[in-house]
Write an enzyme that holds these catalytic residues in place. Structure first.
Site, PDB file in Angstrom:
ATOM      1  N   SER A 108       0.850  -1.183   0.000  1.00 14.56           N
ATOM      2  CA  SER A 108       0.000   0.000   0.000  1.00 14.56           C
ATOM      3  C   SER A 108       0.890   1.240   0.000  1.00 14.56           C
ATOM      4  O   SER A 108       2.088   1.139   0.273  1.00 14.56           O
ATOM      5  CB  SER A 108      -0.860  -0.025   1.271  1.00 14.56           C
ATOM      6  OG  SER A 108      -1.401   1.242   1.556  1.00 14.56           O
ATOM      7  N   TYR A 159      -3.272  -1.090  10.094  1.00 10.64           N
ATOM      8  CA  TYR A 159      -3.144  -1.388   8.652  1.00 10.64           C
ATOM      9  C   TYR A 159      -1.762  -0.947   8.168  1.00 10.64           C
ATOM     10  O   TYR A 159      -1.082  -1.661   7.437  1.00 10.64           O
ATOM     11  CB  TYR A 159      -4.253  -0.638   7.914  1.00 10.64           C
ATOM     12  CG  TYR A 159      -4.299  -0.790   6.413  1.00 10.64           C
ATOM     13  CD1 TYR A 159      -3.573   0.056   5.584  1.00 10.64           C
ATOM     14  CD2 TYR A 159      -5.111  -1.751   5.817  1.00 10.64           C
ATOM     15  CE1 TYR A 159      -3.643  -0.057   4.207  1.00 10.64           C
ATOM     16  CE2 TYR A 159      -5.194  -1.869   4.432  1.00 10.64           C
ATOM     17  CZ  TYR A 159      -4.452  -1.013   3.637  1.00 10.64           C
ATOM     18  OH  TYR A 159      -4.519  -1.123   2.260  1.00 10.64           O
TER      19      TYR A 159
HETATM   20  C1  GCO Z   1      -7.030   4.845   4.115  1.00 13.90           C
HETATM   21  C2  GCO Z   1      -7.115   3.919   2.933  1.00 13.90           C
HETATM   22  C3  GCO Z   1      -5.739   3.557   2.396  1.00 13.90           C
HETATM   23  C4  GCO Z   1      -5.943   2.867   1.078  1.00 13.90           C
HETATM   24  C5  GCO Z   1      -4.700   2.456   0.393  1.00 13.90           C
HETATM   25  C6  GCO Z   1      -3.663   3.515   0.238  1.00 13.90           C
HETATM   26  O1  GCO Z   1      -7.914   4.771   4.961  1.00 13.90           O
HETATM   27  O2  GCO Z   1      -6.064   5.633   4.158  1.00 13.90           O
HETATM   28  O3  GCO Z   1      -7.810   2.730   3.275  1.00 13.90           O
HETATM   29  O4  GCO Z   1      -5.049   2.739   3.318  1.00 13.90           O
HETATM   30  O5  GCO Z   1      -6.681   1.696   1.289  1.00 13.90           O
HETATM   31  O6  GCO Z   1      -4.139   1.355   1.086  1.00 13.90           O
HETATM   32  O7  GCO Z   1      -2.571   2.870  -0.366  1.00 13.90           O
HETATM   33 CA    CA Z   2      -4.529  -0.696  -0.020  1.00 11.28          CA
END
Ligand code: GCO
Ligand code: CA
Length: 254
Positions: free
Chosen positions: A145, A158
């Protein structure tokens, strides 16, 4: 036979009933690969399978929990039993949970880490074992990501997981390259999918993205197809441990 040709290769793409995974599966099929679709929702998986089959592609489907070692073992064993070996693994399945770190529970943290990071280790490990045993090399493409490299508030678990995906990819390269396996990653930017729809629908966030992204637009799942075909094909046989950001230039520009 171009260097992007995937004829005779089998690709497993996790989380490919929809979104980024489905677009990448379709792109790999268009490049000649037999694709194995994967998802937990049986209806969505069946629908994706019938769509690609009706387009004339060679498509299989499988369903298992990517965080469950036994389920992974069983699924790969079933495929092997059917004479299906994985040449290309795309670790795409993941989840997002937007919440400030101080409010996050241990269980929520563990779930995000397990789904986005540990899954890539578990499936990568088992597929690499088969690839090494078979002695014909292979390709691993981990979906990271923008958050493999930068952070923003409320997506801490995440981001930690996706940062881990980047260095796990380098670790895979460190150990598996000598077996003819190329392990690389793709870092999608802000792409329009179910996961980001709430952000697209938020006028402030949507305005920020179109202003902050040099390409002045959200990405689409189709924007990833060229990069995944490249990393899955002989064209990338001397590329290892890299992450390619497909983000409209966002990471490269203040
Ligand atoms: C967020 C998004 C990001 C995107 C993506 C960016 O809430 O900032 O979910 O995480 O999903 O991964 O690359
Ligand atoms: Ca992503």
């Amino acid at each position: 036979m171009t260097i992007f040709d995937l004829s005779g290769k089998t690709a497993l793409i996790t989380g490919s009933s929809g979104g980024l995974g489905f677009a990448m599966a379709r792109g790999l099929a268009q490049a000649g690969a037999q694709v194995i679709l994967h998802g937990r929702n049986q209806d969505k998986l069946h629908e994706a399978h019938s769509v690609l089959s009706s387009e004339g592609f060679n498509v299989l489907k499988t369903s298992f929990d990517i965080t469950d070692e036994a389920a992974i073992e069983k699924a790969l064993g079933n495929l092997k039993g059917d004479g299906v070996y994985i040449d290309i693994l795309v670790n795409n399945a993941g989840m997002q949970l937007r919440k400030p770190l101080v409010e996050l529970t241990r269980n929520e943290w563990d779930t995000v880490i397990n789904t986005n990071l540990s899954s890539a280790f578990l499936l990568g490990r088992n597929v690499a074992r088969q690839m090494i045993e078979r002695g014909q090399g292979g390709k691993v493409v981990n979906i990271g990501s923008l958050m493999s490299s930068v952070a923003r508030p409320t997506v801490g678990a995440y981001t930690a997981a996706k940062g881990g995906v980047r260095l796990l990819t380098q670790s895979m390269a460190a150990e598996w390259a000598e077996h003819g396996i190329q392990s690389n990653a793709i870092g999608p930017g802000y792409m329009i999918t179910e996961m980001t729809q709430p952000l697209v629908d938020d006028p402030d966030f949507n305005g920020w993205i179109t202003g902050r992204t040099p390409s002045r637009r959200w990405g689409t799942p189709e924007d990833l197809v060229g990069t995944v075909v490249y990393l899955a094909s002989p064209a990338s046989n001397y590329v290892n441990g890299q992450i390619i950001y497909v983000d409209g230039g966002m990471l490269a520009v203040l």
